[in-house]
Design a protein around this motif. Structure first.
Motif, PDB file in Angstrom:
ATOM      1  N   LYS A 183      -7.751  32.015  18.195  1.00 45.74           N
ATOM      2  CA  LYS A 183      -6.728  32.302  17.194  1.00 45.74           C
ATOM      3  C   LYS A 183      -6.931  31.423  15.965  1.00 45.74           C
ATOM      4  O   LYS A 183      -6.758  31.871  14.824  1.00 45.74           O
ATOM      5  N   CYS A 184      -7.328  30.169  16.173  1.00 45.95           N
ATOM      6  CA  CYS A 184      -7.608  29.262  15.057  1.00 45.95           C
ATOM      7  C   CYS A 184      -8.765  29.801  14.218  1.00 45.95           C
ATOM      8  O   CYS A 184      -8.701  29.789  12.980  1.00 45.95           O
ATOM      9  N   ARG A 185      -9.810  30.268  14.875  1.00 45.93           N
ATOM     10  CA  ARG A 185     -10.951  30.848  14.151  1.00 45.93           C
ATOM     11  C   ARG A 185     -10.510  32.043  13.311  1.00 45.93           C
ATOM     12  O   ARG A 185     -10.930  32.207  12.155  1.00 45.93           O
ATOM     13  N   GLU A 186      -9.682  32.890  13.906  1.00 44.92           N
ATOM     14  CA  GLU A 186      -9.189  34.079  13.206  1.00 44.92           C
ATOM     15  C   GLU A 186      -8.386  33.693  11.969  1.00 44.92           C
ATOM     16  O   GLU A 186      -8.576  34.250  10.883  1.00 44.92           O
ATOM     17  N   LYS A 187      -7.513  32.713  12.102  1.00 41.31           N
ATOM     18  CA  LYS A 187      -6.696  32.274  10.973  1.00 41.31           C
ATOM     19  C   LYS A 187      -7.545  31.613   9.893  1.00 41.31           C
ATOM     20  O   LYS A 187      -7.343  31.833   8.697  1.00 41.31           O
ATOM     21  N   ALA A 188      -8.524  30.807  10.331  1.00 43.32           N
ATOM     22  CA  ALA A 188      -9.413  30.150   9.367  1.00 43.32           C
ATOM     23  C   ALA A 188     -10.220  31.182   8.595  1.00 43.32           C
ATOM     24  O   ALA A 188     -10.425  31.058   7.380  1.00 43.32           O
ATOM     25  N   SER A 189     -10.684  32.212   9.297  1.00 48.67           N
ATOM     26  CA  SER A 189     -11.471  33.268   8.647  1.00 48.67           C
ATOM     27  C   SER A 189     -10.648  33.985   7.582  1.00 48.67           C
ATOM     28  O   SER A 189     -11.147  34.266   6.489  1.00 48.67           O
ATOM     29  N   LYS A 190      -9.395  34.266   7.879  1.00 48.62           N
ATOM     30  CA  LYS A 190      -8.524  34.934   6.910  1.00 48.62           C
ATOM     31  C   LYS A 190      -8.301  34.080   5.670  1.00 48.62           C
ATOM     32  O   LYS A 190      -8.102  34.596   4.580  1.00 48.62           O
ATOM     33  N   MET A 191      -8.335  32.755   5.858  1.00 51.32           N
ATOM     34  CA  MET A 191      -8.186  31.829   4.738  1.00 51.32           C
ATOM     35  C   MET A 191      -9.493  31.633   3.975  1.00 51.32           C
ATOM     36  O   MET A 191      -9.498  31.014   2.911  1.00 51.32           O
ATOM     37  N   GLY A 192     -10.602  32.105   4.539  1.00 51.75           N
ATOM     38  CA  GLY A 192     -11.904  31.825   3.947  1.00 51.75           C
ATOM     39  C   GLY A 192     -12.326  30.396   4.187  1.00 51.75           C
ATOM     40  O   GLY A 192     -13.064  29.802   3.391  1.00 51.75           O
ATOM     41  N   CYS A 193     -11.882  29.847   5.307  1.00 51.40           N
ATOM     42  CA  CYS A 193     -12.104  28.429   5.622  1.00 51.40           C
ATOM     43  C   CYS A 193     -13.166  28.315   6.714  1.00 51.40           C
ATOM     44  O   CYS A 193     -13.052  28.955   7.764  1.00 51.40           O
ATOM     45  N   SER A 194     -14.180  27.498   6.488  1.00 54.65           N
ATOM     46  CA  SER A 194     -15.195  27.233   7.500  1.00 54.65           C
ATOM     47  C   SER A 194     -14.736  26.051   8.354  1.00 54.65           C
ATOM     48  O   SER A 194     -14.341  25.007   7.822  1.00 54.65           O
ATOM     49  N   ILE A 195     -14.761  26.228   9.676  1.00 54.57           N
ATOM     50  CA  ILE A 195     -14.275  25.171  10.557  1.00 54.57           C
ATOM     51  C   ILE A 195     -15.145  25.103  11.806  1.00 54.57           C
ATOM     52  O   ILE A 195     -15.511  26.128  12.385  1.00 54.57           O
ATOM     53  N   ASP A 196     -15.505  23.904  12.205  1.00 54.38           N
ATOM     54  CA  ASP A 196     -16.325  23.663  13.393  1.00 54.38           C
ATOM     55  C   ASP A 196     -15.385  23.408  14.563  1.00 54.38           C
ATOM     56  O   ASP A 196     -14.627  22.438  14.561  1.00 54.38           O
ATOM     57  N   LEU A 197     -15.416  24.282  15.579  1.00 55.14           N
ATOM     58  CA  LEU A 197     -14.504  24.183  16.711  1.00 55.14           C
ATOM     59  C   LEU A 197     -15.285  24.068  18.013  1.00 55.14           C
ATOM     60  O   LEU A 197     -16.294  24.743  18.212  1.00 55.14           O
ATOM     61  N   GLU A 198     -14.781  23.212  18.907  1.00 54.91           N
ATOM     62  CA  GLU A 198     -15.390  23.017  20.216  1.00 54.91           C
ATOM     63  C   GLU A 198     -14.304  23.018  21.282  1.00 54.91           C
ATOM     64  O   GLU A 198     -13.213  22.487  21.071  1.00 54.91           O
ATOM     65  N   ARG A 199     -14.612  23.622  22.430  1.00 51.29           N
ATOM     66  CA  ARG A 199     -13.684  23.581  23.553  1.00 51.29           C
ATOM     67  C   ARG A 199     -13.977  22.344  24.389  1.00 51.29           C
ATOM     68  O   ARG A 199     -15.086  22.184  24.916  1.00 51.29           O
ATOM     69  N   CYS A 200     -12.995  21.453  24.496  1.00 51.62           N
ATOM     70  CA  CYS A 200     -13.174  20.279  25.346  1.00 51.62           C
ATOM     71  C   CYS A 200     -11.854  19.560  25.561  1.00 51.62           C
ATOM     72  O   CYS A 200     -10.882  19.759  24.819  1.00 51.62           O
ATOM     73  N   ASP A 201     -11.826  18.728  26.573  1.00 59.05           N
ATOM     74  CA  ASP A 201     -10.729  17.819  26.865  1.00 59.05           C
ATOM     75  C   ASP A 201     -10.789  16.679  25.845  1.00 59.05           C
ATOM     76  O   ASP A 201     -11.864  16.115  25.606  1.00 59.05           O
ATOM     77  N   PHE A 202      -9.648  16.325  25.270  1.00 62.08           N
ATOM     78  CA  PHE A 202      -9.708  15.275  24.243  1.00 62.08           C
ATOM     79  C   PHE A 202     -10.101  13.913  24.808  1.00 62.08           C
ATOM     80  O   PHE A 202     -10.477  13.012  24.072  1.00 62.08           O
TER      81      PHE A 202
END
Length: 253
Positions: free
Chosen positions: A72-91
């Protein structure tokens, strides 16, 4: 019982332009006189708290345990035209996923108390490992000192509307002997004064007191520790009386 983090459709019900701008205004206050151009949010979720930074010229990265939240974050970032590096992990293991250092490493959305106090301190160390010298560590969190002091059972939100549907949210807090807590999130959906849908979720927390967090920052060599309201632009309450607060601290160069 399901977690609300498994339901991005419910989690993002509060999303609108006003909330986006409120987060942006919060960050503008937090970032005053700080040179922060890159930021990693280790509990980014759907990006609600962090994506507003993109319009302030900050390059964003993020991690989360939930793949659905990240999608969902990727989808929202794409709509904003925002490039974002996302990784799935435990903090608690975020240092294994990111190699670059950041001007600021953050944990948003009261995410730290999902793990034990000991693991929160481990997480702060992981976050610190990714902060540049002279950079910043940030988190926002519920005021657990106040919660444990007052022991209120109910936390009410103002009703809001999605078209012609009125949505009500109440949290019912269960206190356990080991000082952990269960937050029961109860949503009702009304139309024409009739409830037509109910949703219930459980979130489990381990409260952590403010002095433990601040002492850890100092032990890690952080200075200029600012304890702010959340949102930071709100009229200042005594921190002991605020429902939430945020902290930003500077790493020694």
């Amino acid at each position: 019982m399901a977690s609300v983090y498994d339901r991005t459709d419910i989690y993002d019900l509060f999303e609108d332009e006003n909330r986006f701008r409120a987060y942006q205004k919060h960050w503008e206050k937090v970032l005053v006189n700080k040179n922060i151009k890159t930021l990693l949010d280790v509990s980014i979720g759907t990006g609600s708290a962090t994506l507003p930074l993109a319009e302030l010229g900050v390059t964003l990265s993020g991690s989360d345990l939930s793949e659905s939240m990240l999608n969902k974050c990727r989808e929202k970032a794409s709509k904003m035209g925002c490039s974002i590096d996302l990784e799935r992990c435990d903090f608690r293991e975020v240092g294994t996923k990111f190699r670059d250092k950041f001007d600021c490493v953050a944990s948003t959305g009261n995410s730290l108390p999902y793990v034990s106090n000991e693991d929160v301190l481990k997480t702060l160390e992981e976050m610190d490992s990714l902060v540049k010298l002279g950079g910043y560590l940030y988190f926002d969190i519920r005021n657990w000192d106040k919660i444990l002091r007052d022991r209120n059972r109910f936390y009410l939100y103002n009703p809001f509307f999605d078209g012609d549907t009125r949505i009500n949210l109440i949290q019912v807090w269960d206190y356990h002997e080991d000082e952990s807590m269960t937050f029961n999130l109860l949503y009702t959906f009304e139309r024409d004064n009739q409830i037509f849908q109910k949703e219930k979720f459980e979130e489990h927390y381990i409260p952590i007191r403010q002095n433990i967090l601040i002492d850890k920052l100092r032990a890690m060599g952080y200075t200029d520790i600012e304890i702010l309201n959340f949102p930071a632009y709100a009229d200042m309450k005594e921190i002991g009386e605020a429902d939430w607060y945020s902290v930003i601290a500077k790493k020694r160069a």
